[in-house]
Enzyme design. Structure first.
Site, PDB file in Angstrom:
ATOM      1  N   GLY A  17       0.839  -1.192   0.000  1.00 10.17           N
ATOM      2  CA  GLY A  17       0.000   0.000   0.000  1.00 10.17           C
ATOM      3  C   GLY A  17       0.878   1.247   0.000  1.00 10.17           C
ATOM      4  N   ARG A  85       3.571 -16.402  -5.309  1.00  8.45           N
ATOM      5  CA  ARG A  85       2.127 -16.680  -5.354  1.00  8.45           C
ATOM      6  C   ARG A  85       1.497 -15.600  -6.226  1.00  8.45           C
ATOM      7  NH1 ARG A  85      -2.167 -15.180  -2.265  1.00  8.45           N
ATOM      8  NH2 ARG A  85      -3.740 -16.747  -1.771  1.00  8.45           N
ATOM      9  N   ASP A 123       5.644  -5.210   6.040  1.00  9.83           N
ATOM     10  CA  ASP A 123       5.950  -6.594   6.432  1.00  9.83           C
ATOM     11  C   ASP A 123       5.549  -7.596   5.344  1.00  9.83           C
ATOM     12  OD1 ASP A 123       3.182  -5.818   7.750  1.00  9.83           O
ATOM     13  OD2 ASP A 123       3.151  -7.979   7.459  1.00  9.83           O
ATOM     14  N   GLY A 124       4.465  -7.300   4.621  1.00  6.13           N
ATOM     15  CA  GLY A 124       4.029  -8.196   3.544  1.00  6.13           C
ATOM     16  C   GLY A 124       5.043  -8.236   2.416  1.00  6.13           C
ATOM     17  N   THR A 125       5.598  -7.068   2.105  1.00  6.34           N
ATOM     18  CA  THR A 125       6.611  -6.975   1.045  1.00  6.34           C
ATOM     19  C   THR A 125       7.868  -7.739   1.448  1.00  6.34           C
ATOM     20  OG1 THR A 125       5.783  -4.852   0.275  1.00  6.34           O
ATOM     21  CG2 THR A 125       8.094  -5.334  -0.187  1.00  6.34           C
ATOM     22  N   THR A 145       5.101   2.208   5.936  1.00  4.68           N
ATOM     23  CA  THR A 145       3.670   1.983   6.138  1.00  4.68           C
ATOM     24  C   THR A 145       3.095   3.061   7.037  1.00  4.68           C
ATOM     25  OG1 THR A 145       1.939   0.618   7.147  1.00  4.68           O
ATOM     26  CG2 THR A 145       4.126   0.240   7.976  1.00  4.68           C
ATOM     27  N   ILE A 146       1.889   3.491   6.711  1.00  3.63           N
ATOM     28  CA  ILE A 146       1.210   4.436   7.608  1.00  3.63           C
ATOM     29  C   ILE A 146       0.885   3.747   8.929  1.00  3.63           C
ATOM     30  CG2 ILE A 146       0.195   5.834   5.761  1.00  3.63           C
ATOM     31  CD1 ILE A 146      -2.543   4.446   6.505  1.00  3.63           C
ATOM     32  N   ASP A 147       0.818   2.400   8.933  1.00  7.42           N
ATOM     33  CA  ASP A 147       0.366   1.673  10.124  1.00  7.42           C
ATOM     34  C   ASP A 147       1.403   1.679  11.250  1.00  7.42           C
ATOM     35  OD1 ASP A 147      -1.775   1.053   8.491  1.00  7.42           O
ATOM     36  OD2 ASP A 147      -1.025  -0.932   7.974  1.00  7.42           O
ATOM     37  N   ASP A 149       3.615  -0.477  11.947  1.00  9.17           N
ATOM     38  CA  ASP A 149       3.547  -1.764  12.655  1.00  9.17           C
ATOM     39  C   ASP A 149       4.666  -2.730  12.264  1.00  9.17           C
ATOM     40  OD1 ASP A 149       2.729  -2.293  10.086  1.00  9.17           O
ATOM     41  OD2 ASP A 149       0.920  -3.409  10.640  1.00  9.17           O
ATOM     42  N   ARG A 182     -23.339  16.408  19.709  1.00 13.56           N
ATOM     43  CA  ARG A 182     -23.430  15.014  19.240  1.00 13.56           C
ATOM     44  C   ARG A 182     -22.218  14.203  19.685  1.00 13.56           C
ATOM     45  NH1 ARG A 182     -24.592  16.498  12.930  1.00 13.56           N
ATOM     46  NH2 ARG A 182     -26.868  16.412  12.986  1.00 13.56           N
ATOM     47  N   ARG A 191      -4.738  -1.398  10.243  1.00 18.85           N
ATOM     48  CA  ARG A 191      -4.824  -2.875  10.272  1.00 18.85           C
ATOM     49  C   ARG A 191      -4.984  -3.369  11.711  1.00 18.85           C
ATOM     50  NH1 ARG A 191      -0.510  -6.261   7.077  1.00 18.85           N
ATOM     51  NH2 ARG A 191       0.867  -4.956   8.306  1.00 18.85           N
ATOM     52  N   GLU A 242      -9.568   0.792  12.869  1.00 17.17           N
ATOM     53  CA  GLU A 242     -10.366  -0.162  12.080  1.00 17.17           C
ATOM     54  C   GLU A 242     -10.281  -1.585  12.626  1.00 17.17           C
ATOM     55  OE1 GLU A 242      -8.801  -0.071   8.062  1.00 17.17           O
ATOM     56  OE2 GLU A 242      -6.830  -0.783   8.688  1.00 17.17           O
ATOM     57  N   HIS A 292      -8.625   6.090   2.797  1.00 22.10           N
ATOM     58  CA  HIS A 292      -7.362   6.266   2.067  1.00 22.10           C
ATOM     59  C   HIS A 292      -6.857   7.707   2.049  1.00 22.10           C
ATOM     60  CE1 HIS A 292      -8.632   2.285   0.910  1.00 22.10           C
ATOM     61  NE2 HIS A 292      -7.373   2.046   0.598  1.00 22.10           N
ATOM     62  N   GLN A 294      -5.806   9.011   4.477  1.00 19.32           N
ATOM     63  CA  GLN A 294      -4.624   8.895   5.350  1.00 19.32           C
ATOM     64  C   GLN A 294      -3.372   8.474   4.586  1.00 19.32           C
ATOM     65  OE1 GLN A 294      -6.250   6.879   9.286  1.00 19.32           O
ATOM     66  NE2 GLN A 294      -7.605   6.553   7.561  1.00 19.32           N
TER      67      GLN A 294
HETATM   68  O1  F6P Z   1      -1.380  -1.140   5.374  1.00 22.02           O
HETATM   69  C1  F6P Z   1      -1.870   0.107   4.965  1.00 22.02           C
HETATM   70  C2  F6P Z   1      -3.365   0.097   4.884  1.00 22.02           C
HETATM   71  O2  F6P Z   1      -3.804   1.383   4.500  1.00 22.02           O
HETATM   72  C3  F6P Z   1      -4.072  -0.337   6.155  1.00 22.02           C
HETATM   73  O3  F6P Z   1      -4.111   0.642   7.155  1.00 22.02           O
HETATM   74  C4  F6P Z   1      -5.430  -0.727   5.625  1.00 22.02           C
HETATM   75  O4  F6P Z   1      -6.023  -1.685   6.453  1.00 22.02           O
HETATM   76  C5  F6P Z   1      -5.088  -1.336   4.263  1.00 22.02           C
HETATM   77  O5  F6P Z   1      -3.811  -0.837   3.907  1.00 22.02           O
HETATM   78  C6  F6P Z   1      -6.075  -0.997   3.172  1.00 22.02           C
HETATM   79  O6  F6P Z   1      -5.699  -1.693   2.014  1.00 22.02           O
HETATM   80  P1  F6P Z   1      -6.287  -1.374   0.557  1.00 22.02           P
HETATM   81  O7  F6P Z   1      -5.504  -0.232   0.001  1.00 22.02           O
HETATM   82  O8  F6P Z   1      -6.072  -2.640  -0.207  1.00 22.02           O
HETATM   83  O9  F6P Z   1      -7.719  -1.006   0.722  1.00 22.02           O
END
Ligand code: F6P
Length: 383
Positions: A17, A85, A123-125, A145-147, A149, A182, A191, A242, A292, A294
């Protein structure tokens, strides 16, 4: 393969991402390689997809000039393509078909005579690149990553810009929540980790912060809302990750992407919290999903600086003769670790994180009913 002194040509790719600061890393990698070591640089388009399809283009200093401030990535990215894969489409029954494409990736590397590959990803990469590392390719990773993590580094670039964007959104929601008396719930990305929701929640003064690491009790959230409505100030702002979930409940999934190695896309908890709060307290409530937004836009100044450090450090690490390393920052010092150490792992928020203690101290609720207690150790994590 090739000792540092013989490195003449390298590839660079952005994968997974996107996030703010990718271009800043590409620029730092390219300029450092060319100016300091006279190394030729080649950009791989769209992450592993471009490596499989042999889409490679030369990158000169002119190509990277002026991109420091630009969001996205001039090379394109992909959060599905995986060499071992590789998605080929669906079969007649609608099931996804995959094939091992490690061979074509190595062919591309050989054809362009690349002595090393700089891989900018999460981490996926780093998990996806493992077969190439095991096949002998020298890969230097840069944590993105924005996460925030990734294991082994206290910070990833992209995170601070996402926090700034989320904080700005929460500030805006704050004033409209106040005007209309409100409850406003804002769902943020991250994630399975709560770094964005925690940090932006504190930065914006959210009344409730819900993160995956702390399962929450919706009744306790409602209690706080009732108290704020009865005693003032008559509104409440909830920052929810999320990946957050109620005690005993599961994470909410918005969609599944079978083409992706991590097929789960989280989402929906913000709306759920909003509806439950309104139903149980009778207070009018609204939910916003920042999504997105973010990931987009220009990197903040701290991210431009961090990205420049990481890009420079990736080349400096390569030129020490290192192989298969991920550049990291730890205790405010740049270093490197085994790239395979991070693959497929996630760094969650520790329950003893000083920011959680600071938030509890000023009355922020995590929906768990736990009181503030003085931290046993001094705060050690600084952004
Ligand atoms: O890992 C970055 C991220 O933006 C996460 O925060 C989010 O859960 C995911 O990617 C969203 O992925 P996609 O761009 O496939 O919707």
């Amino acid at each position: 393969m090739c000792p540092a002194s013989q490195i003449r040509r390298i590839g660079v790719m952005t994968s997974g991402g996107d996030c703010p600061g990718l271009n800043a890393v590409i620029r730092a990698v390219t300029k450092t390689a060319i100016y300091q070591h006279s190394i030729e640089v080649f950009g791989i388009e769209d992450g592993f997809q471009g490596l499989v399809e042999n889409r490679v283009r030369p990158l000169g200093t002119k190509d990277v000039s002026g991109i420091l401030t630009r969001g996205g990535t001039i090379l394109g990215s992909n959060n599905r393509a995986n060499p071992a894969r590789y998605f080929l489409g669906n079969d007649a029954a609608g099931n996804p078909r995959f094939e091992d494409r490690v061979g074509p990736c190595l062919d591309t590397i050989r054809e362009h005579r690349l002595d090393a590959l700089i891989v900018i990803g999460g981490d996926g990469t780093m998990a996806a690149v493992a077969p190439l590392v095991k096949a002998g390719l020298n890969v230097i990773g840069v944590p993105k990553t924005i996460d925030n993590d990734m294991v082994g580094t206290e910070i990833t670039f992209g995170f601070l810009t996402a926090v700034a964007t989320a904080t700005d959104a929460l500030d805006r929601l704050h004033s409209t929540a106040d005007s209309h008396h409100r409850v406003v719930v804002c769902e943020l990305m991250g994630r399975n980790a709560g770094w964005i929701a925690l940090t932006a929640g504190v930065a914006s003064g959210s009344d409730v912060i819900l993160i995956p690491e702390i399962p929450f009790d919706i009744d306790l959230v409602c209690e706080l809302v009732r108290a704020r409505m009865a005693r003032g100030p008559g509104f409440a702002v909830v920052s929810v990750a999320e990946g957050a979930s109620p005690r005993g409940g599961a994470k909410m999934i918005s969609r599944m992407d079978p083409r992706s190695a991590d097929p789960v896309r989280l989402g929906g908890i913000g709306q759920w919290v909003c509806e439950e709060v309104e139903k149980r307290t009778g207070v009018e409530s609204r939910a916003s999903v920042l999504g997105h937004v973010q990931r987009g836009g220009a990197p903040s100044a701290p991210d431009r600086i961090l990205a420049t450090h990481f890009g420079h450090h990736a080349i400096a690490t390569l030129m020490t003769g290192a192989r298969g390393r991920l550049v990291v920052r730890h205790g405010n010092v740049f270093g490197d670790i085994d790239i395979l150490e991070t693959a497929g792992k996630q760094r969650l928020v520790g329950l003893d994180h000083p920011l959680i203690a600071a938030a509890r101290a000023i009355g922020t609720s995590f929906g768990d009913g736990l009181p503030y207690s003085t931290p046993a150790t001094k705060p050690s994590v600084v952004f």
